[in-house]
Design an enzyme around this catalytic site. Structure first.
Site, short mmCIF file in Angstrom:
data_model
loop_
_atom_site.label_atom_id
_atom_site.label_comp_id
_atom_site.label_asym_id
_atom_site.label_seq_id
_atom_site.Cartn_x
_atom_site.Cartn_y
_atom_site.Cartn_z
N LYS A 13 0.83 -1.20 0.00
CA LYS A 13 0.00 0.00 0.00
C LYS A 13 0.87 1.27 0.00
CE LYS A 13 -2.00 -1.10 3.91
NZ LYS A 13 -1.31 -2.37 4.24
N ARG A 88 -9.72 0.47 8.55
CA ARG A 88 -9.36 -0.95 8.71
C ARG A 88 -10.23 -1.69 9.69
NH1 ARG A 88 -3.36 -0.15 8.67
NH2 ARG A 88 -2.67 -1.90 9.84
N ARG A 123 11.95 -5.51 4.57
CA ARG A 123 11.64 -4.07 4.40
C ARG A 123 12.62 -3.20 5.18
NH1 ARG A 123 5.76 -1.76 5.44
NH2 ARG A 123 5.98 -2.84 7.44
N ARG A 156 11.32 -1.46 10.72
CA ARG A 156 10.22 -1.10 11.62
C ARG A 156 10.17 -2.09 12.77
NH1 ARG A 156 4.90 0.25 8.14
NH2 ARG A 156 3.98 -1.06 9.76
N ARG A 167 -0.20 -9.33 13.13
CA ARG A 167 -0.84 -8.30 12.30
C ARG A 167 -1.69 -8.94 11.21
NH1 ARG A 167 4.37 -5.36 10.63
NH2 ARG A 167 3.06 -4.15 9.21
P1 AP5 Z 1 4.87 -1.53 1.87
O1 AP5 Z 1 4.52 -0.71 0.67
O2 AP5 Z 1 5.58 -0.90 2.99
O3 AP5 Z 1 3.55 -2.31 2.37
P2 AP5 Z 1 2.27 -1.77 3.17
O4 AP5 Z 1 1.08 -2.41 2.56
O5 AP5 Z 1 2.29 -0.28 3.26
O6 AP5 Z 1 2.56 -2.47 4.56
P3 AP5 Z 1 2.53 -1.92 6.06
O7 AP5 Z 1 3.26 -2.93 6.89
O8 AP5 Z 1 2.96 -0.50 6.14
O9 AP5 Z 1 1.00 -2.02 6.34
P4 AP5 Z 1 0.30 -2.08 7.69
O10 AP5 Z 1 -1.10 -1.91 7.23
O11 AP5 Z 1 0.56 -3.26 8.54
O12 AP5 Z 1 0.99 -0.92 8.52
P5 AP5 Z 1 0.56 0.58 8.86
O13 AP5 Z 1 1.75 1.42 8.82
O14 AP5 Z 1 -0.64 0.97 8.09
O15 AP5 Z 1 5.69 -2.81 1.32
C1 AP5 Z 1 6.17 -3.82 2.21
C2 AP5 Z 1 7.53 -4.35 1.70
O16 AP5 Z 1 7.33 -5.03 0.46
C3 AP5 Z 1 8.56 -3.24 1.40
O17 AP5 Z 1 9.83 -3.72 1.73
C4 AP5 Z 1 8.42 -3.02 -0.12
O18 AP5 Z 1 9.64 -2.55 -0.70
C5 AP5 Z 1 8.10 -4.42 -0.59
N1 AP5 Z 1 7.27 -4.44 -1.80
C6 AP5 Z 1 6.29 -3.56 -2.16
N2 AP5 Z 1 5.72 -3.92 -3.33
C7 AP5 Z 1 6.36 -5.07 -3.70
C8 AP5 Z 1 6.21 -5.94 -4.84
N3 AP5 Z 1 5.30 -5.69 -5.81
N4 AP5 Z 1 7.01 -7.04 -4.90
C9 AP5 Z 1 7.92 -7.30 -3.92
N5 AP5 Z 1 8.11 -6.52 -2.83
C10 AP5 Z 1 7.32 -5.41 -2.73
O19 AP5 Z 1 0.07 0.40 10.39
C11 AP5 Z 1 0.98 0.11 11.42
C12 AP5 Z 1 0.23 -0.01 12.74
O20 AP5 Z 1 -0.40 1.25 13.06
C13 AP5 Z 1 -0.91 -1.02 12.77
O21 AP5 Z 1 -0.44 -2.33 13.05
C14 AP5 Z 1 -1.81 -0.45 13.87
O22 AP5 Z 1 -1.29 -0.74 15.14
C15 AP5 Z 1 -1.70 1.04 13.64
N6 AP5 Z 1 -2.71 1.56 12.71
C16 AP5 Z 1 -2.48 2.12 11.47
N7 AP5 Z 1 -3.64 2.48 10.89
C17 AP5 Z 1 -4.63 2.12 11.78
C18 AP5 Z 1 -6.04 2.22 11.72
N8 AP5 Z 1 -6.68 2.74 10.64
N9 AP5 Z 1 -6.74 1.75 12.77
C19 AP5 Z 1 -6.13 1.21 13.86
N10 AP5 Z 1 -4.78 1.09 13.98
C20 AP5 Z 1 -4.04 1.55 12.93
ZN ZN Z 2 2.51 1.06 4.88
#
Ligand code: AP5
Ligand code: ZN
Length: 217
Positions: A13, A88, A123, A156, A167
């Site tokens: 994402k 989410r 990552r 991270r 997660r």
């Molecule tokens: P990346 O693009 O970083 O993936 P992502 O989908 O953004 O993954 P996240 O881990 O950031 O998502 P998340 O939803 O768990 O975390 P968030 O920060 O929202 O890509 C991942 C890796 O893959 C990278 O190394 C990239 O280079 C690689 N990659 C990308 N595309 C690729 C491809 N096509 N092929 C191969 N490799 C590839 O949330 C973190 C925490 O915050 C949550 O756990 C929760 O505690 C809290 N939080 C956030 N939002 C909320 C909410 N709305 N409600 C409640 N709690 C929340």
């Molecule tokens: Zn992300």
């Protein structure tokens, strides 16, 4: 244009949001990035979120909804925005509806759980800018260093295998129901329903980007 990018942790994402944001000139609203900034700054929100995030759980709906409602009133959201990691839970999606926020597209990036674990263990991120790398699939030009600033990249704290599995469990239980939520809005003939598209998130970053651009027109 208002877009929701839906997908498991590590589905890509953030990677895709950064590319779309540049192309369409709309801001990426990543609740994860906003929370990490709050944790780093030690704000009251950050203090509440820190342990929950480290454990792989979700921060409370009330806190997140208030954060997002305030963010989307900013001037840079006048032409739309791209939600990354929000909504989410069903209550978060309902809060958006109740606030009358019309969404044009919901795009689900679909990646299997086993691929996710490999992606997140490799990552690396540049903390200050949020730029995202992968040691193999999206490597920086110089190992361990950001391409733009040359500053060190970090892992991270929630990317350990055990936390990633937690997660993923939370995703399947609390976020995946949003697929049905948005799809049933469309099949019920709701004229305000966003267009729902699922794309295969396995492939090169560029190939996924092309699929997204096709959907967004
Ligand atoms: P990346 O693009 O970083 O993936 P992502 O989908 O953004 O993954 P996240 O881990 O950031 O998502 P998340 O939803 O768990 O975390 P968030 O920060 O929202 O890509 C991942 C890796 O893959 C990278 O190394 C990239 O280079 C690689 N990659 C990308 N595309 C690729 C491809 N096509 N092929 C191969 N490799 C590839 O949330 C973190 C925490 O915050 C949550 O756990 C929760 O505690 C809290 N939080 C956030 N939002 C909320 C909410 N709305 N409600 C409640 N709690 C929340
Ligand atoms: Zn992300």
């Amino acid at each position: 244009m208002r877009v929701i990018l839906l997908g498991a942790p590590g589905a890509g994402k953030g990677t895709q949001a950064q590319l779309i944001m540049e192309k369409f000139g709309i801001p990426q609203i990543s609740t994860g990035d906003m929370l990490r900034a709050a944790v780093k700054a030690g704000t009251p929100l950050g203090l509440q979120a820190k342990d929950i995030m480290a454990s792989g759980g979700l921060v409370s709906d009330d806190l997140i909804i208030a954060l997002v409602k305030e963010r989307i009133t900013a001037a840079d959201c006048a032409n739309g925005f791209l939600f990354d990691g929000f909504p989410r839970t069903i209550p978060q999606a309902e809060a958006l509806q109740e606030a009358g926020v019309h969404i044009d597209h919901v795009i689900e990036i679909d990646v299997a759980d086993e691929e996710i674990v490999a992606r997140l263990s490799g990552r690396r991120v540049h903390e200050a800018s949020g730029r995202i790398y992968h040691v193999i699939h999206n490597a920086p030009r110089r190992e361990g260093l950001d391409d733009v600033t040359g500053e060190p990249l970090v892992q991270r704290p929630d990317d350990s295998e055990a936390t990633v599995r937690k997660r993923l469990g939370v995703y399947h239980e609390q976020t995946k129901p949003l697929v049905n939520f948005y799809q049933s809005m469309a099949t019920a003939g709701d004229k305000n329903a966003p267009r729902y598209t699922r794309i295969d998130g396995v492939g090169s970053v560029d190939a996924i980007r092309q699929q997204l651009l096709t959907v967004l027109g």
